[in-house]
Write an enzyme that holds these catalytic residues in place. Structure first.
Site, PDB file in Angstrom:
ATOM      1  N   CYS A 114       0.813  -1.224   0.000  1.00  0.00           N
ATOM      2  CA  CYS A 114       0.000   0.000   0.000  1.00  0.00           C
ATOM      3  C   CYS A 114       0.845   1.272   0.000  1.00  0.00           C
ATOM      4  O   CYS A 114       0.362   2.344  -0.358  1.00  0.00           O
ATOM      5  CB  CYS A 114      -0.947   0.007   1.188  1.00  0.00           C
ATOM      6  N   HIS A 250      -3.339   7.598   1.789  1.00  0.00           N
ATOM      7  CA  HIS A 250      -3.726   6.263   1.322  1.00  0.00           C
ATOM      8  C   HIS A 250      -5.134   5.992   1.850  1.00  0.00           C
ATOM      9  O   HIS A 250      -5.429   6.271   3.015  1.00  0.00           O
ATOM     10  CB  HIS A 250      -2.741   5.232   1.859  1.00  0.00           C
ATOM     11  N   ASN A 280     -10.073   0.097  -0.549  1.00  0.00           N
ATOM     12  CA  ASN A 280      -8.607   0.160  -0.468  1.00  0.00           C
ATOM     13  C   ASN A 280      -8.026  -0.432  -1.755  1.00  0.00           C
ATOM     14  O   ASN A 280      -8.085  -1.640  -1.966  1.00  0.00           O
ATOM     15  CB  ASN A 280      -8.143  -0.620   0.761  1.00  0.00           C
TER      16      ASN A 280
END
Ligand code: UT7
Length: 323
Positions: A114, A250, A280
């Site tokens: 990520c 993020h 996500n």
């Protein structure tokens, strides 16, 4: 004179299929309400059968090139941040290079889960600052739907697919925080936390595997490490959170996003939030948010942006840039 890596184009691509939270209610012991309140996610996009990470990356790249008003022949480097490349090798980046019909330059992938887009931006910045590249396509692209365990309600409702891209160009700057472009970067990892978020398969273990996450443990690390890295980057650029126009975090969980903004002393109206629509998307989430933030009219030329991410590794980091 300082050479700065300045954003001259941004774009994104989302697969057509949109999956609302309610779709999971049919197969899992979960509810739309649980997913919304615990994560902030309302829907996500899933790639079509046969649709790959490099195809989505190329679509995002074309959008960013169109925004920059240049052709792919002007690009000399492609960096794709991804943990879900089409093949074990070659890299997704070389596939994008071929897809864009480029015959020169070089391309490679960065894998920091990520935090991948932050790592890719830091690499692009280093290539530009050292004179090794003039114009870099930095792409985040993922098909996390391919590594979900659809029977694990604690993970499969959280992730989505998509891609986003920036075009960075070397431009002269005055060496101050008034310059446009990347002003500071800050990277960290700590492999002692590898068991908190990982895929239980890979080439040398002879399987593809599925994503496994101790979500509440990752959560515990996230707010503190994200606020800390953001403040380190701002400090390196001789700035403070008072100077920030936008946090572009993020997009993993709205509660992490809110907690980080609060810890930095910034209100939520200075945060670009897309988690409700994308879920996500790992390394794709930041360039997707930058692109959507620009489309919405939130991000404008001259704005001071701090962007941060944490994920598997653990790996985390931040970038401060003036748009
Ligand atoms: O992008 C990479 C970094 N990743 C992240 O940043 C993710 C970080 N973590 C998170 O976002 C959150 O921890 C989650 C959204 C994953 C979970 O939220 P939480 O508030 O930390 O919940 P929890 O894991 O502590 O679970 C609470 C309860 C558990 O039940 P018990 O043990 O209390 O009975 C879970 O089994 O919620 C249960 N649960 C669910 N219930 C309904 C877990 N998933 C679900 C679900 N639907 N989908």
């Amino acid at each position: 004179m300082t050479t700065r890596a300045v954003v001259i184009g941004v774009g994104h691509y989302l697969p057509e299929r949109v999956v609302p939270n309610s779709e999971f209610e049919a197969t899992l012991d979960t509810t739309d309400e649980w997913i919304r309140t615990r994560s902030g996610i309302e829907r996500r996009h899933f790639a079509a059968e046969g649709e790959t990470t490099s195809q989505m990356a190329a679509n995002a790249a074309r959008a960013a090139l169109a925004d920059a008003g240049i052709g792919a022949d002007r690009i000399d480097t492609i960096i794709v941040a991804t943990s879900t490349a089409d093949l074990t090798f070659p890299s997704a980046a070389t596939m994008v290079q071929a897809e864009l019909e480029m015959e020169t330059g070089f391309a490679f992938d960065v894998q920091a889960v990520c935090a991948g887009f932050i790592y890719a931006l830091a690499n692009a910045n280093a290539l530009i600052a050292s004179g090794q590249a003039e114009r870099v396509l930095v792409i985040g692209a993922e098909t996390f739907s391919r590594i979900m365990d659809w029977s694990d309600r604690s993970t499969c409702v959280l992730f989505g697919d998509g891609a986003g891209a920036l075009v960075l160009e070397a431009r002269p700057g005055g060496g101050t925080s008034d310059d446009r472009g990347i002003l500071a970067t800050d990277l960290h990892s700590d492999g002692r936390y590898k068991d908190l978020l990982y895929v239980d398969g890979g080439v040398s273990t002879q399987s593809t595997g599925h994503l496994r996450m101790q979500g509440n443990q990752v959560f515990r690390h996230a707010v503190e490490k994200l606020a800390s890295t953001a403040n380190i980057s701002l400090g390196k650029a001789n700035l403070t959170s008072d100077d920030v126009d936008w946090i572009v975090p993020h997009q993993a969980n709205i509660r992490i996003i809110q907690g980080t903004a609060k810890k930095m002393g910034l209100p939520m109206d200075k945060v670009v939030v897309t988690v409700q629509d994308h879920g996500n998307t790992s390394a794709a989430s930041i360039p997707l948010a930058l692109s959507v933030g620009k489309q919405r009219g939130q991000i404008k030329e001259g704005d001071l942006i701090v962007t941060e991410a944490i994920g598997g590794g653990l790996a985390w980091g931040s970038v401060v840039l003036r748009w």
